[in-house]
Design a protein around this motif. Sequence first.
Motif, PDB file in Angstrom:
ATOM      1  N   ALA A   1      95.299  86.296  29.022  1.00 18.84           N
ATOM      2  CA  ALA A   1      95.292  86.710  30.666  1.00 18.84           C
ATOM      3  C   ALA A   1      94.097  87.630  30.660  1.00 18.84           C
ATOM      4  N   LYS A   2      93.401  88.158  29.848  1.00 15.61           N
ATOM      5  CA  LYS A   2      92.180  89.042  30.107  1.00 15.61           C
ATOM      6  C   LYS A   2      90.836  88.015  30.133  1.00 15.61           C
ATOM      7  N   GLY A   3      91.164  86.916  29.897  1.00 15.60           N
ATOM      8  CA  GLY A   3      90.132  85.764  29.624  1.00 15.60           C
ATOM      9  C   GLY A   3      89.474  85.398  28.596  1.00 15.60           C
ATOM     10  N   VAL A   4      89.825  85.812  27.625  1.00 15.20           N
ATOM     11  CA  VAL A   4      89.375  85.753  26.081  1.00 15.20           C
ATOM     12  C   VAL A   4      89.287  84.070  25.946  1.00 15.20           C
ATOM     13  N   ASP A   5      88.279  83.539  25.455  1.00 16.72           N
ATOM     14  CA  ASP A   5      87.790  82.155  25.396  1.00 16.72           C
ATOM     15  C   ASP A   5      89.086  81.573  24.432  1.00 16.72           C
ATOM     16  N   LEU A   6      89.671  80.604  24.674  1.00 15.80           N
ATOM     17  CA  LEU A   6      90.843  80.123  23.832  1.00 15.80           C
ATOM     18  C   LEU A   6      90.488  79.404  22.934  1.00 15.80           C
ATOM     19  N   LYS A   7      89.257  78.711  22.706  1.00 15.18           N
ATOM     20  CA  LYS A   7      88.809  78.036  21.613  1.00 15.18           C
ATOM     21  C   LYS A   7      88.494  78.735  20.523  1.00 15.18           C
ATOM     22  N   GLU A   8      87.563  79.944  21.034  1.00 15.12           N
ATOM     23  CA  GLU A   8      87.081  80.819  19.801  1.00 15.12           C
ATOM     24  C   GLU A   8      88.434  81.668  19.382  1.00 15.12           C
ATOM     25  N   MET A   9      89.385  82.042  20.291  1.00 13.82           N
ATOM     26  CA  MET A   9      90.719  82.725  19.694  1.00 13.82           C
ATOM     27  C   MET A   9      91.509  81.700  18.768  1.00 13.82           C
ATOM     28  N   ALA A  10      91.740  80.488  19.263  1.00 11.97           N
ATOM     29  CA  ALA A  10      92.206  79.492  18.218  1.00 11.97           C
ATOM     30  C   ALA A  10      91.587  79.670  17.021  1.00 11.97           C
ATOM     31  N   ALA A  11      90.471  79.326  17.193  1.00 18.82           N
ATOM     32  CA  ALA A  11      89.659  79.337  15.844  1.00 18.82           C
ATOM     33  C   ALA A  11      89.746  80.719  14.900  1.00 18.82           C
ATOM     34  N   GLU A  12      89.725  81.655  15.446  1.00 24.03           N
ATOM     35  CA  GLU A  12      90.003  82.832  14.692  1.00 24.03           C
ATOM     36  C   GLU A  12      91.304  82.785  13.947  1.00 24.03           C
ATOM     37  N   ILE A  13      92.119  82.365  14.816  1.00 26.38           N
ATOM     38  CA  ILE A  13      93.769  82.293  14.109  1.00 26.38           C
ATOM     39  C   ILE A  13      93.568  81.207  13.083  1.00 26.38           C
ATOM     40  N   PHE A  14      92.827  80.175  13.366  1.00 25.39           N
ATOM     41  CA  PHE A  14      92.639  79.180  12.073  1.00 25.39           C
ATOM     42  C   PHE A  14      91.986  79.583  10.638  1.00 25.39           C
ATOM     43  N   GLY A  15      91.234  80.951  11.168  1.00 28.02           N
ATOM     44  CA  GLY A  15      90.409  81.388  10.172  1.00 28.02           C
ATOM     45  C   GLY A  15      88.946  80.571   9.957  1.00 28.02           C
ATOM     46  N   LYS A  16      88.428  80.284  11.231  1.00 25.31           N
ATOM     47  CA  LYS A  16      87.498  79.436  11.088  1.00 25.31           C
ATOM     48  C   LYS A  16      85.946  80.198  11.561  1.00 25.31           C
ATOM     49  N   GLU A  17      84.996  79.696  11.240  1.00 20.49           N
ATOM     50  CA  GLU A  17      83.420  80.272  11.237  1.00 20.49           C
ATOM     51  C   GLU A  17      83.240  80.514  12.860  1.00 20.49           C
ATOM     52  N   THR A  18      83.857  79.653  13.531  1.00 20.95           N
ATOM     53  CA  THR A  18      83.590  79.827  15.156  1.00 20.95           C
ATOM     54  C   THR A  18      84.609  80.572  15.737  1.00 20.95           C
ATOM     55  N   GLY A  19      85.316  81.290  14.922  1.00 19.60           N
ATOM     56  CA  GLY A  19      86.316  82.264  15.949  1.00 19.60           C
ATOM     57  C   GLY A  19      85.689  83.296  16.301  1.00 19.60           C
ATOM     58  N   LEU A  20      86.478  84.201  17.199  1.00 21.05           N
ATOM     59  CA  LEU A  20      86.015  85.607  17.748  1.00 21.05           C
ATOM     60  C   LEU A  20      85.362  86.444  16.547  1.00 21.05           C
ATOM     61  N   GLY A  21      85.947  86.540  15.207  1.00 26.19           N
ATOM     62  CA  GLY A  21      85.519  87.235  14.330  1.00 26.19           C
ATOM     63  C   GLY A  21      84.955  86.618  13.198  1.00 26.19           C
ATOM     64  N   LYS A  22      84.632  85.498  13.373  1.00 25.03           N
ATOM     65  CA  LYS A  22      84.083  84.669  12.490  1.00 25.03           C
ATOM     66  C   LYS A  22      85.074  84.236  11.395  1.00 25.03           C
ATOM     67  N   GLY A  23      86.482  84.597  11.631  1.00 22.23           N
ATOM     68  CA  GLY A  23      87.437  84.486  10.499  1.00 22.23           C
ATOM     69  C   GLY A  23      87.939  85.687   9.923  1.00 22.23           C
ATOM     70  N   LYS A  24      87.340  86.716  10.295  1.00 25.83           N
ATOM     71  CA  LYS A  24      87.629  88.206   9.300  1.00 25.83           C
ATOM     72  C   LYS A  24      88.847  88.944   9.757  1.00 25.83           C
ATOM     73  N   GLY A  25      89.311  88.326  11.257  1.00 30.82           N
ATOM     74  CA  GLY A  25      90.240  89.425  11.567  1.00 30.82           C
ATOM     75  C   GLY A  25      91.522  88.691  11.797  1.00 30.82           C
TER      76      GLY A  25
END
Lengths: 328, 336
Positions: A83-107
Amino acid sequence: MAPSTEQLLEMDRQAWTIRLFEEALAQVYMEGKSPAFDIGSGTIPGEMHLSAGQEPVAVGTCAHLGQEDTVVGTHRAHHFAIAKGVDLKEMAAEIFGKETGLGKGKGGHMHLFDPKRKFSCSGIVGASFPVACGAALAAKKKEKDWVAVAFAGEGAANEGSFHESLNLAALWKLPVIFIIEDNAWAISVAKSKSTAIPYNSQRAVAYGIPGVRVEKNDFLSVYDAAGEAIARARHGEGPTLIEVKTDRYFGHFIGDPELYRPKDEVKSLKAADPIGQFEQTIIAKGLVSRAQLDKERETAVKAVDEAIEFARKSPYPKSEEALEHVFA
Amino acid sequence: MSNERELTMAKAIAEAISQEMERDQHVFVMGEDVGVYGGIFGATQGLLSKFGPERIMDTPISETAFIGAATGAAAEGMRPIVELMFVDFFGVCMDQIYNHLAKNTYMSGGNLHLPVVLTTAIGGGYGDAAQHSQCLYSVFAHTPGLKIVVPSTAYDAKGLMIEAIRDDNPVMYFFHKGLMGLGWMRYPERSVNVVPERSYTIPFGKADVKRPGTDITIVCLAMMVHCALDAAEKLSKEGIEAEVIDLRTLVPLDREAVIASIKKTHKLLVVDEDYLGFGLSGEIAAIAADEAFEYLDAPVKRLAVPNVPIPYSQPLEQFVIPSVEAIAEAARSLAR
C-alpha cells in the motif's frame, strides 16, 4: 473527503495485489516443505506471516500518504509495504532471499527496508512505535507537513514501547498516527485474555490524544478515520491512536496448527470478505463499474505473477556478501 | 596561548557537540536531563543556552521511545545524539539498540544509513554498586553494527566525538564518569589535557601509545589507561618499562597496534574495568594467540573485574576493580 474514482480504483488494485500476493506466497512457501514440513527448507525458508484479510487497514490508511510520508510496519507487513508503494518485484525477491531484493537478501520477509519509499518494518513486537516517532520528529524539525504512521498488532499495545511512544508523541505533538490492527489474536492468545480493556483506542485518554475505534474491517471506514487523523497531524495538531477491527485469514505463520481458533471462524469471516464488500458498495453507489474493477484485478494478477517470476529467476547473493553492509 | 588551553573531558565533549551543531543543522541532542542540567555528567553543559530546547531536548524517562526515535529520525537524514544516562540502564531499551539501531543498515543491504551517536556513562569506583557502575562496552562490541568509542582523555574525547557525529553509522560513545572532570567525583589529573579550540577528528581504529616501553605491553582503555600509567611509573623505578596502549575504540579495533607492541615487548597484560569473562580481555588475548603467538615469551595475563556484580562496600569494590597496585603486581609477575 470521500475518495475520488481514481483513488477507489487504486485502492481496489492494491487490495487485490495484497490478497493475491499473499495467496501466491502461501503456495510458494510450501514448495520443498513436503512430505515432512521443515521450516528451513524450500523456496522460502523461515517464518511466514501473511496479511490476507487485513487489507483494509493498510490500503485505507496509505491512500492518504505520499512519497514523503513514513510507514513503519510489523513482522506481518506485506500489505503495508504494497500500500505504501514498495516495488513488488524487489519485495518478492527479498522474500525469496535473492540478490535483487530490497535488502539484497539480508533481511527477508520480516525485515523489509525501502528508504526511497520511506517504508520499514521490524520483526520485534512493538518496535514500530518509537521509530515512527523519530520519523515524525524529523519531519517536524525540517518544518515539513510530512507524517509518520506506526502500524502494530493489538498484542503490541501491551508493550512498554507503545506507552512510552504515545506519551512522547503527545508531549511533543508529533505528526504521527498509531494504528492498531486488532485481528483478535496475538499468535494464539485472544485479545480478551491479554488486554484489560475492550478497545486499545481507549488508551488514548491516558495521553490526552484522540482515540478512534473502527469497528468494521472496511476500506472506507478506515479511509475516513485515517484521513481525519492524518489531516490533524499534517496541521500540527499532534498524534492520534486508531484501532481497527480486522481479520487474519491465515494462521500466525504458515504451519500454525491454529488449535486455539474455532474451526469455522475463518470460513465465516471470508463470507463477509472486505474486498467483495468494498466492490459491491462502490458499484452500488455508482462510483465505479464492474468492468473497471475487473481491470484493476487483472492488473494485480499480472503484477503478482511478474513479481513471483522475477524473484524466482533472480540470482542468490554470493556467500561472501554476508560480510558486507554491517556498516554504511 | 589558546592552543595551550586545558579542558576536562566533559567540557571537551560538550565543545565537540557544540561545534558540530554549529556546522550541521541536522545534529541535535535528546536525552534525560541534557537540557537545563547539562547532562548528569556534564556532556551537554552549556548547549541549551546556545541552541535552545528545539535542538537540546530533555526527554521523558522513556529510553525505548527516544532511542528508537533516534533511529527513526536518522533514517530521515537527521543526525541525533542520544544519551543513555548510565550504560547499566540498557536493559530498558536494548531492543531498540541491538535489534534496530545495530541491524537495520545490514538488513537493508546497506541502503539505510543511521548516523546516531549514543552516548552513555560507564565505570565504578565511587560506591554506586551493581546497577550504576558497569562498563559493558563488550556487550555492545559483541553485536555487529555498532561502532564503539571509549576515550580516556579530554583531547581524545573531543576528536573522537567529532568523528562519531560525522560517521554515517551508529556509534556508541562511552564516557567514564571518573574521567569527566566533575567537581563531585575524583578524577585523574591526566584526563584533563590540552584541547585545541579548533575542530579536529581522531580516526576510529587507531590505538594510541600513551607510554612507550620495551618490557611489557599493557593494553587497556578509559580509566584503566590512567591506572596503567600510574603503575608504569612505579614499574619504571623498578627497572621495568611498560608500554601502555590505549585502544580508544573497540569497534573498529586496532589489532595491528597490539601485535606491533607484542613484537616489541614479547609480553602482554590486558587490563579491563569490564567483566573478565567473555569480554575485551579475552578478545585481545585471542588476537595475541592467533596473530602473535610466536612472539610471546609468556602466557597472556588478564586483569579485569572477576565475574561478580560490582559490590557496594568500599573494600569490596576496590578489590574487584583493577587497581594501580594490582596492575603493577601483575606486570611484575609477567616481566620477571
